[in-house]
Design a protein around this motif. Structure first.
Motif, PDB file in Angstrom:
ATOM      1  N   TYR A   4       0.830  -1.204   0.000  1.00 30.18           N
ATOM      2  CA  TYR A   4       0.000   0.000   0.000  1.00 30.18           C
ATOM      3  C   TYR A   4       0.865   1.255   0.000  1.00 30.18           C
ATOM      4  CZ  TYR A   4      -4.442  -2.325   1.245  1.00 30.18           C
ATOM      5  OH  TYR A   4      -5.581  -3.067   1.254  1.00 30.18           O
ATOM      6  N   THR A   5       0.369   2.316  -0.628  1.00 30.33           N
ATOM      7  CA  THR A   5       0.960   3.636  -0.445  1.00 30.33           C
ATOM      8  C   THR A   5       0.485   4.190   0.891  1.00 30.33           C
ATOM      9  OG1 THR A   5      -0.882   4.821  -1.466  1.00 30.33           O
ATOM     10  CG2 THR A   5       0.870   4.019  -2.941  1.00 30.33           C
ATOM     11  N   ARG A   6       1.068   5.308   1.318  1.00 27.23           N
ATOM     12  CA  ARG A   6       0.640   5.909   2.583  1.00 27.23           C
ATOM     13  C   ARG A   6      -0.834   6.290   2.530  1.00 27.23           C
ATOM     14  NH1 ARG A   6       2.656  11.508   5.359  1.00 27.23           N
ATOM     15  NH2 ARG A   6       1.852  12.327   3.401  1.00 27.23           N
ATOM     16  N   GLU A   8      -3.180   5.004   0.693  1.00 29.77           N
ATOM     17  CA  GLU A   8      -3.998   3.794   0.687  1.00 29.77           C
ATOM     18  C   GLU A   8      -4.082   3.186   2.080  1.00 29.77           C
ATOM     19  OE1 GLU A   8      -3.387   2.166  -3.893  1.00 29.77           O
ATOM     20  OE2 GLU A   8      -1.947   1.620  -2.321  1.00 29.77           O
ATOM     21  N   ARG A  44       5.868  -2.696   5.695  1.00 33.89           N
ATOM     22  CA  ARG A  44       5.539  -1.289   5.937  1.00 33.89           C
ATOM     23  C   ARG A  44       5.692  -0.935   7.410  1.00 33.89           C
ATOM     24  NH1 ARG A  44      -0.040  -0.254   7.282  1.00 33.89           N
ATOM     25  NH2 ARG A  44      -1.370  -2.083   7.056  1.00 33.89           N
ATOM     26  N   GLN A 219      -1.699   6.347   9.055  1.00 31.13           N
ATOM     27  CA  GLN A 219      -0.730   5.304   8.747  1.00 31.13           C
ATOM     28  C   GLN A 219      -0.229   4.638  10.032  1.00 31.13           C
ATOM     29  OE1 GLN A 219       3.015   6.566   7.025  1.00 31.13           O
ATOM     30  NE2 GLN A 219       3.081   4.778   5.688  1.00 31.13           N
ATOM     31  N   GLU A 262      -3.106  12.129   0.636  1.00 31.24           N
ATOM     32  CA  GLU A 262      -1.651  12.203   0.597  1.00 31.24           C
ATOM     33  C   GLU A 262      -1.120  13.596   0.887  1.00 31.24           C
ATOM     34  OE1 GLU A 262       2.059  11.264   0.750  1.00 31.24           O
ATOM     35  OE2 GLU A 262       0.538   9.713   0.412  1.00 31.24           O
TER      36      GLU A 262
END
Length: 279
Positions: A4-6, A8, A44, A219, A262
């Protein structure tokens, strides 16, 4: 499966506060994978510590309360400005409520324990705090307060005769300072603002709703199952009504949230309410 991105991670965490049907529809709408595999989540977890904004002192304490040697090693870098926490971790002092058994410590951490302050060697714990005539001396004395018994000793000494202001301040900004001890040291606005600026929070609900940027906070919370599981319910309970009231089952609102997450500079409460309003 990709990591995942941050953004997401932030959206996925908030989706976890909704019902399964809504989560499935929103995932399909914004193209969010169903879930990360365990290895991706573990990656992560270790990658997360590169965040530039750091972690509030209280969040670090919640992690220390796990008394997990691997986590202690992971967050060691965040203890660089708090000699007391570094000393406690290096000596295996337990932080978890009710725990008394020493925590296993990596030899590399034992070797990095800060030097014993001269004032402590000469005057002892209470004496070093009473001799504090500067913030440096106050911090040095406070760095020797390690156990619950030490905090009781500090409280008793202050009750007998108030400790100097520098000592009180240095003790107050320790995240492991018991709330009832911190309350002895001051309650005026200037004092409470300084305590908050040091990253001392009343609890996870405050962190979940008032800290920013939102994506970084969410996050961290998305990792809460590993980092501070005992604290997660309070954070989730604080955010769940916001998600229900401002996003609900509205796919368009969730899509806006995903686009904003983001780069949004505000806190999670503001992110959720802004996404709902824009949609």
């Amino acid at each position: 499966m990709r990591d995942y991105t941050r953004a997401e991670q932030a959206v996925a965490f908030l989706l976890g506060l909704t019902d399964a049907d809504t989560a499935e529809r929103v995932r399909a709408r914004i193209g969010l994978p169903d879930a990360e595999d365990p290895e991706a989540a573990r990656r992560r977890l270790y990658r997360a510590w590169g965040w530039g904004n750091g972690l509030p002192a209280s969040v670090v304490l919640w992690i220390l309360e796990q008394d997990d040697p691997a986590l202690n090693l992971l967050i060691w870098q965040y203890l660089s400005l708090d000699a007391g926490l570094r000393r406690a971790v290096a000596r295996g002092v337990p932080f978890g409520p009710g725990r008394t058994e020493p925590v296993p410590v990596e030899q590399s951490l034992r070797e990095q324990e800060p030097d014993i302050p001269f004032g402590y060697v000469r005057h002892g714990l209470v004496g070093a705090l009473r001799e504090a005539g500067s913030m440096r001396e106050g911090r040095a004395g406070a760095s020797m307060v390690l156990t619950r018994a030490d905090w009781r000793t500090v409280a008793e000494a202050d009750a007998e005769r108030p400790l100097p202001g520098y000592a009180r301040w240095a003790l107050s900004v320790r995240p492991d300072c018991p709330p009832e001890v911190r309350a002895r040291f001051g309650s005026h606005r200037k004092f409470t603002n300084r305590v908050r600026d040091a990253g001392i929070l009343d609890g996870p609900a405050v962190y979940a709703t008032t800290y920013g940027p939102a994506a970084s906070v969410l996050q961290v919370l998305s990792l809460g199952t590993w980092l501070f599981p005992a604290r997660m319910r309070e954070a989730e309970d604080a955010l769940r009504p916001l998600v229900h009231d401002h996003l609900g089952a509205r796919e368009d609102a969730w899509a806006v949230l995903a686009q904003l997450a983001e780069t949004f500079h505000g806190n999670p409460r503001e992110l959720v309410t802004t996404a709902g309003a824009l949609a």
